[in-house]
Design a protein around this motif. Structure first.
Motif, PDB file in Angstrom:
ATOM      1  N   GLU A 450     -41.000  42.546 -33.247  1.00 49.66           N
ATOM      2  CA  GLU A 450     -39.721  43.232 -33.896  1.00 49.66           C
ATOM      3  C   GLU A 450     -40.070  44.425 -34.409  1.00 49.66           C
ATOM      4  OE1 GLU A 450     -36.832  40.781 -36.629  1.00 49.66           O
ATOM      5  OE2 GLU A 450     -38.215  41.714 -37.841  1.00 49.66           O
ATOM      6  N   MET A 451     -39.323  45.368 -34.203  1.00 49.05           N
ATOM      7  CA  MET A 451     -39.352  46.858 -34.655  1.00 49.05           C
ATOM      8  C   MET A 451     -38.338  47.241 -35.729  1.00 49.05           C
ATOM      9  SD  MET A 451     -40.997  48.920 -31.465  1.00 49.05           S
ATOM     10  CE  MET A 451     -39.764  48.479 -30.626  1.00 49.05           C
ATOM     11  N   ALA A 452     -38.587  48.022 -36.777  1.00 50.72           N
ATOM     12  CA  ALA A 452     -37.227  48.580 -37.389  1.00 50.72           C
ATOM     13  C   ALA A 452     -37.341  50.100 -37.279  1.00 50.72           C
ATOM     14  CB  ALA A 452     -37.736  48.369 -38.936  1.00 50.72           C
ATOM     15  N   PHE A 453     -36.221  50.455 -37.086  1.00 55.97           N
ATOM     16  CA  PHE A 453     -35.935  51.999 -36.698  1.00 55.97           C
ATOM     17  C   PHE A 453     -35.060  52.647 -37.857  1.00 55.97           C
ATOM     18  CE2 PHE A 453     -36.850  50.226 -32.551  1.00 55.97           C
ATOM     19  CZ  PHE A 453     -37.206  51.259 -31.895  1.00 55.97           C
ATOM     20  N   GLU A 454     -35.394  53.923 -38.081  1.00 57.23           N
ATOM     21  CA  GLU A 454     -34.569  54.805 -39.071  1.00 57.23           C
ATOM     22  C   GLU A 454     -34.277  55.855 -38.552  1.00 57.23           C
ATOM     23  OE1 GLU A 454     -37.348  56.671 -42.322  1.00 57.23           O
ATOM     24  OE2 GLU A 454     -37.126  54.351 -42.434  1.00 57.23           O
ATOM     25  N   SER A 455     -33.121  57.023 -39.003  1.00 52.38           N
ATOM     26  CA  SER A 455     -33.038  58.199 -38.341  1.00 52.38           C
ATOM     27  C   SER A 455     -33.981  59.519 -39.212  1.00 52.38           C
ATOM     28  CB  SER A 455     -31.557  58.463 -38.347  1.00 52.38           C
ATOM     29  OG  SER A 455     -31.358  58.241 -39.498  1.00 52.38           O
ATOM     30  N   ASP A 456     -34.051  60.530 -38.537  1.00 49.16           N
ATOM     31  CA  ASP A 456     -34.868  61.444 -38.897  1.00 49.16           C
ATOM     32  C   ASP A 456     -34.186  62.709 -38.608  1.00 49.16           C
ATOM     33  OD1 ASP A 456     -36.464  63.539 -39.771  1.00 49.16           O
ATOM     34  OD2 ASP A 456     -38.290  62.415 -39.340  1.00 49.16           O
ATOM     35  N   ASP A 457     -33.533  63.735 -39.331  1.00 53.44           N
ATOM     36  CA  ASP A 457     -32.866  64.709 -38.825  1.00 53.44           C
ATOM     37  C   ASP A 457     -33.912  65.853 -38.203  1.00 53.44           C
ATOM     38  OD1 ASP A 457     -30.484  63.660 -39.279  1.00 53.44           O
ATOM     39  OD2 ASP A 457     -30.221  64.649 -41.066  1.00 53.44           O
ATOM     40  N   ASP A 458     -34.980  65.808 -38.414  1.00 47.93           N
ATOM     41  CA  ASP A 458     -35.925  66.750 -38.035  1.00 47.93           C
ATOM     42  C   ASP A 458     -36.385  66.505 -36.456  1.00 47.93           C
ATOM     43  OD1 ASP A 458     -35.889  68.183 -40.349  1.00 47.93           O
ATOM     44  OD2 ASP A 458     -37.600  66.970 -41.272  1.00 47.93           O
ATOM     45  N   LEU A 459     -36.229  65.392 -36.147  1.00 47.07           N
ATOM     46  CA  LEU A 459     -36.729  65.074 -34.618  1.00 47.07           C
ATOM     47  C   LEU A 459     -35.369  65.127 -33.765  1.00 47.07           C
ATOM     48  CD1 LEU A 459     -38.108  61.638 -35.310  1.00 47.07           C
ATOM     49  CD2 LEU A 459     -39.455  63.640 -34.770  1.00 47.07           C
ATOM     50  N   ILE A 460     -36.012  65.648 -32.456  1.00 41.86           N
ATOM     51  CA  ILE A 460     -35.126  65.767 -31.301  1.00 41.86           C
ATOM     52  C   ILE A 460     -35.168  64.745 -30.504  1.00 41.86           C
ATOM     53  CG2 ILE A 460     -35.194  68.096 -31.412  1.00 41.86           C
ATOM     54  CD1 ILE A 460     -37.097  68.211 -28.898  1.00 41.86           C
ATOM     55  N   GLU A 461     -34.180  64.460 -29.297  1.00 45.33           N
ATOM     56  CA  GLU A 461     -34.217  63.310 -28.361  1.00 45.33           C
ATOM     57  C   GLU A 461     -35.582  63.157 -27.783  1.00 45.33           C
ATOM     58  OE1 GLU A 461     -31.432  61.663 -24.789  1.00 45.33           O
ATOM     59  OE2 GLU A 461     -31.234  63.956 -25.574  1.00 45.33           O
ATOM     60  N   ASN A 462     -36.041  61.946 -27.887  1.00 39.62           N
ATOM     61  CA  ASN A 462     -37.277  61.284 -27.123  1.00 39.62           C
ATOM     62  C   ASN A 462     -38.565  61.727 -28.190  1.00 39.62           C
ATOM     63  OD1 ASN A 462     -36.000  60.340 -25.118  1.00 39.62           O
ATOM     64  ND2 ASN A 462     -36.475  62.289 -23.615  1.00 39.62           N
ATOM     65  N   GLN A 463     -38.306  62.378 -29.225  1.00 36.99           N
ATOM     66  CA  GLN A 463     -39.503  62.435 -30.155  1.00 36.99           C
ATOM     67  C   GLN A 463     -39.293  61.476 -31.224  1.00 36.99           C
ATOM     68  OE1 GLN A 463     -39.354  66.525 -31.913  1.00 36.99           O
ATOM     69  NE2 GLN A 463     -40.440  67.346 -30.162  1.00 36.99           N
ATOM     70  N   VAL A 464     -40.402  60.508 -31.470  1.00 36.75           N
ATOM     71  CA  VAL A 464     -40.374  59.608 -32.645  1.00 36.75           C
ATOM     72  C   VAL A 464     -41.821  59.670 -33.545  1.00 36.75           C
ATOM     73  CG1 VAL A 464     -39.462  58.047 -30.946  1.00 36.75           C
ATOM     74  CG2 VAL A 464     -41.950  58.021 -31.384  1.00 36.75           C
ATOM     75  N   LYS A 465     -41.695  59.296 -34.733  1.00 37.14           N
ATOM     76  CA  LYS A 465     -42.808  59.245 -35.659  1.00 37.14           C
ATOM     77  C   LYS A 465     -42.845  57.699 -35.919  1.00 37.14           C
ATOM     78  CE  LYS A 465     -42.326  63.688 -38.012  1.00 37.14           C
ATOM     79  NZ  LYS A 465     -41.856  64.449 -39.397  1.00 37.14           N
ATOM     80  N   VAL A 466     -44.200  57.456 -36.155  1.00 39.79           N
ATOM     81  CA  VAL A 466     -44.354  55.820 -36.328  1.00 39.79           C
ATOM     82  C   VAL A 466     -44.791  55.794 -37.739  1.00 39.79           C
ATOM     83  CG1 VAL A 466     -44.738  55.364 -33.840  1.00 39.79           C
ATOM     84  CG2 VAL A 466     -46.941  56.079 -35.121  1.00 39.79           C
ATOM     85  N   SER A 467     -44.952  54.472 -38.384  1.00 38.29           N
ATOM     86  CA  SER A 467     -45.509  54.411 -39.578  1.00 38.29           C
ATOM     87  C   SER A 467     -47.097  54.228 -39.631  1.00 38.29           C
ATOM     88  CB  SER A 467     -44.848  53.148 -40.313  1.00 38.29           C
ATOM     89  OG  SER A 467     -45.407  51.982 -39.372  1.00 38.29           O
ATOM     90  N   LYS A 468     -47.819  54.215 -40.533  1.00 39.21           N
ATOM     91  CA  LYS A 468     -49.236  54.036 -40.467  1.00 39.21           C
ATOM     92  C   LYS A 468     -49.714  52.495 -39.875  1.00 39.21           C
ATOM     93  CE  LYS A 468     -53.677  55.186 -41.182  1.00 39.21           C
ATOM     94  NZ  LYS A 468     -54.276  54.258 -40.873  1.00 39.21           N
ATOM     95  N   SER A 469     -48.894  51.495 -40.601  1.00 41.40           N
ATOM     96  CA  SER A 469     -48.961  50.208 -39.898  1.00 41.40           C
ATOM     97  C   SER A 469     -48.889  49.961 -38.574  1.00 41.40           C
ATOM     98  CB  SER A 469     -48.473  49.073 -40.772  1.00 41.40           C
ATOM     99  OG  SER A 469     -47.051  49.373 -40.567  1.00 41.40           O
ATOM    100  N   PHE A 470     -48.110  50.658 -38.099  1.00 44.06           N
ATOM    101  CA  PHE A 470     -47.559  50.883 -36.679  1.00 44.06           C
ATOM    102  C   PHE A 470     -48.657  51.264 -35.689  1.00 44.06           C
ATOM    103  CE2 PHE A 470     -45.532  51.934 -32.665  1.00 44.06           C
ATOM    104  CZ  PHE A 470     -44.897  50.948 -32.407  1.00 44.06           C
TER     105      PHE A 470
END
Length: 718
Positions: A450-470
């Motif tokens: 199970e993963m939890a997602f949220e949005s970030d206006d600074d990112l473009i399509e196909n770019q992601v940031k991950v949490s430290k625990s992930f």
């Protein structure tokens, strides 16, 4: 008057007459004598136009009637009926019978009469035919002296106004009664005139052919055929009735129509909501599976149904209020056509004991959390009509409670309201292929994360940031930025993953992990554009199905391969699948066997009558009764049998179907609609089979009547 002009008659090499000429007067009693085999009967046949001359010709200016040595009457008819078939009036019949001294026998059946009485009836019938020439082939040959004299006295009287020609071998009567004696000797005629006949001034007009053997007598004869063999007729009728009944029932099974039954189920239940499903071929698992939700189902549904005609539904609970000790209200409907929250009249009556609910608030548990909503409107249903049906009996309680709650225990929430609820916390996606990308095939098939997602206006399509625990769990020691290619779920053979899990491959194909964010409340942050796509895709998978309103036509739905995902209606689909396979072929074979048995029973029944009554049909032909009128006898007989069968089928067949429907509804399938409903195809096909059967059966009498040769009867009698 009859005139012979140089006639000859030969049978192969045997010569009967050679260049014979003679002229008969218009009246008088002519006796025809000769040794056995001299040609008396042959000459009568030629005079009566029963046979044709080899050479020469015979001129006639009057109708001819023939009386055989045997009376050749219709034995099951009365004296009156045997003469009435000629179509003459009753007064004329009485006159003829009185002149023959048999008026007292008028209503006697022929088979109880003596030989002399029968012969007089035969003469009376000949007189009724209206012919001016009466031919008799040894009519007194089988009579005693008293009856012979009575017959000859009658004929002598008749000869005063008509031409009477009688063949006989009894020389003792010719001197006493004959006006002219003709002897056949050495292929010629020797004439001896006893007395010159007085030329008659009275001409007898022939009968009207339309009145001869009228429809009344055709029907009467058919009924007498029935009475002559009552047991055989009863068996034939019973077999016909049973065959038609079985044919009718089998045809109803063969023409079982899934669309009609589903429509009938909808009409019977007056449902408001219909959950739908479609069967897909799952290539990875090589199986056919039913989809009840998901973007793939909606994509195809949009081709058949307008957006406003369907909604999503989801199972929910009312934590503080339950319907009974077993089941709580279970469903919400998500729809874009309204805003806010609506409830049905059933839910309102249950929660508030009235339909005054607008503005009141209710708590609804969704996805493990409880939210409070204000009621914006009320939806009317027909729950009061079906409440007793679903809940008055324990068996309906167990089989139909969920159905009832799906249609009537419903809360309607707008799709936007539900979307807002989803976005009130991080979007949690279960079992997606992004987290499983690093696993080998075996683990990939059986692992769910199970993963939890949220949005970030600074990112473009196909770019992601991950949490430290992930990062620590899945990407430890992986240098950033890191690139991944998201595996397509369809590349697996895990049907549960393929059907029931959201596939990120269609949204994120190449993923670039560009950073680690310690402030993330979720596991992964994505661009707003990708997040919106995830939300929309997620909406298709968190619901429990798609439902249609009752305005949709079922045929249109079936054209695109969709079905109603309902336990009750599913029984109609199941029955259709059974009847669509080899069982239908087996039923068709049984149908053909039953039809063949019924046809053969009627065929042999008709054939039996043809054999038994062959002589009487010869007699009818001798009376100039057309083959069409004789054939009508069998048409009436066959129609009588078939009509009884059809009436029985219309009455008892429909009763059987109704009883069978009730048995399936209440004792076997526990449904509240009829599986076998009225269809015109079984009626039309049964009627068509009956008509074809009648035509086939009537071929026997048609062909037999074509073979009728009047001369054959003459030879048979002699």
């Amino acid at each position: 008057m009859i005139k012979l002009k140089g006639i000859s008659k030969r049978y192969d090499s045997s010569v009967i007459f050679e260049n014979l000429s003679y002229e008969f007067k218009d009246n008088g009693f002519y006796f025809l004598l000769g040794k056995s085999g001299s040609g008396k009967t042959t000459l009568l046949n030629l005079l009566g136009n029963l046979e044709v001359c080899t050479d020469g010709n015979i001129e006639r200016d009057a109708d001819v009637c023939y009386v055989f040595q045997e009376a050749n009457l219709l034995t099951d008819f009365t004296v009156y009926e045997n003469i009435k078939i000629t179509g003459i009036e009753d007064e004329e019949i009485d006159t003829i019978l009185e002149s023959l001294q048999i008026l007292d026998l008028k209503h006697k059946v022929i088979h109880i009469l003596s030989g002399g009485e029968k012969q007089r009836v035969a003469i009376g019938r000949a007189l009724a035919m209206g012919g001016e020439i009466l031919l008799l082939d040894e009519p007194t040959g089988n009579l005693d002296e008293q009856n012979t004299n009575q017959i000859l006295n009658i004929l002598k009287e008749i000869s005063k106004t008509r031409l009477v020609i009688m063949a006989t071998h009894d020389t003792s009567i010719v001197e006493k009664y004959g006006d002219v004696i003709l002897e056949i000797k050495d292929r010629t005629l020797l004439e001896k005139i006893q007395s010159l006949p007085i030329v008659s001034e009275q001409k007898k007009q022939g009968i009207d052919s339309k009145k001869l053997f009228s429809f009344k007598f055709q029907f009467l004869y058919a009924m007498k055929l029935i009475k002559s063999r009552p047991l055989k007729y009863t068996i034939t009728v019973l077999l016909s009735m049973l065959s038609m009944l079985l044919l009718f029932l089998i045809l109803n099974i063969m023409f079982f129509n899934e669309n009609h039954v589903v429509q009938n189920a909808i009409k019977t239940d007056e449902r408001k909501l219909y959950s739908i499903t479609k069967e897909y071929y799952n290539e990875p698992t090589n199986e056919s599976l039913n989809y009840t939700y998901g973007s793939k189902l909606e994509e195809e549904l949009s081709l058949a149904v307008a957006k406003e005609n369907y909604s999503y539904y989801k199972k929910i609970t009312f934590p503080t209020v339950s319907y009974d000790t077993q089941t709580e209200f279970q469903f919400i409907i998500l729809n874009e056509t309204f805003e806010g929250v609506y409830i049905t009249d059933f839910v309102s009556n249950y929660l508030f004991s009235s339909q005054d609910c607008i503005g009141k608030k209710i708590n609804i548990g969704i996805d493990g959390s409880i939210s409070q909503f204000e009621i914006m409107g009320l939806k009317d249903t027909n729950y009061s009509k079906v409440y007793d049906l679903y809940f008055s009996d324990g068996k309906y309680m167990s089989h139909h409670k969920d159905n009832f709650l799906f249609y009537y225990g419903v809360v309607y929430i707008s799709l936007n309201t539900y979307r807002d609820l989803l976005l009130s916390e991080p979007l949690k996606l279960t079992g997606t292929n992004f987290t499983l990308n690093h696993l080998d095939l075996r683990n990939y098939m059986n692992s769910y994360y199970e993963m939890a997602f949220e949005s970030d206006d600074d990112l473009i399509e196909n770019q992601v940031k991950v949490s430290k625990s992930f990062y620590d769990t899945y990407m430890d020691h992986t240098p950033l930025p890191a690139s991944y290619t998201v595996r397509d779920i369809e590349d697996t053979i895990n049907k549960n993953l393929y059907i029931n899990r959201l596939n990120l491959h269609s949204i994120l194909t190449d993923v670039n992990v560009v950073g680690i964010d310690d402030t993330l409340e979720s596991d992964i942050s994505v661009s707003q554009e990708v997040f919106d796509k995830l939300v929309e895709e997620y909406l298709h998978y968190v619901v429990d199905g798609i439902c249609l309103d009752d305005t949709l036509k079922v045929q249109k739905l079936h054209q695109y391969g969709f079905k109603i995902a309902n336990e009750d209606i599913g029984k109609a689909y199941f029955l259709n699948e059974i009847l669509s396979n080899i069982l239908k072929i087996a039923i068709l074979v049984v149908c053909l066997i039953i039809a063949a048995i019924s046809i053969l029973a009627l065929y042999f029944s008709i054939a039996g009558f043809m054999d038994k009554k062959a002589k009487e049909f010869f007699i009818m032909k001798c009376l100039d009764i057309s083959k069409g009128k004789i054939l009508n006898i069998f048409i009436i007989y066959t129609a009588f049998v078939i009509c009884i069968g059809l009436i029985f089928v219309l009455l008892f067949g429909n009763i059987c179907i109704a009883l069978f429907n009730e048995y399936l509804k209440n004792e076997v399938l526990f449904i509240n609609y009829r599986l076998f409903i009225f269809q015109y195809e079984p009626y039309l096909l049964l009627l068509g089979l009956v008509v074809l059967t009648g035509i086939f059966i009537l071929l026997n009498p048609m062909l037999s009547l074509k073979k009728i040769d009047i001369a054959t009867l003459v030879k048979l009698n002699n």
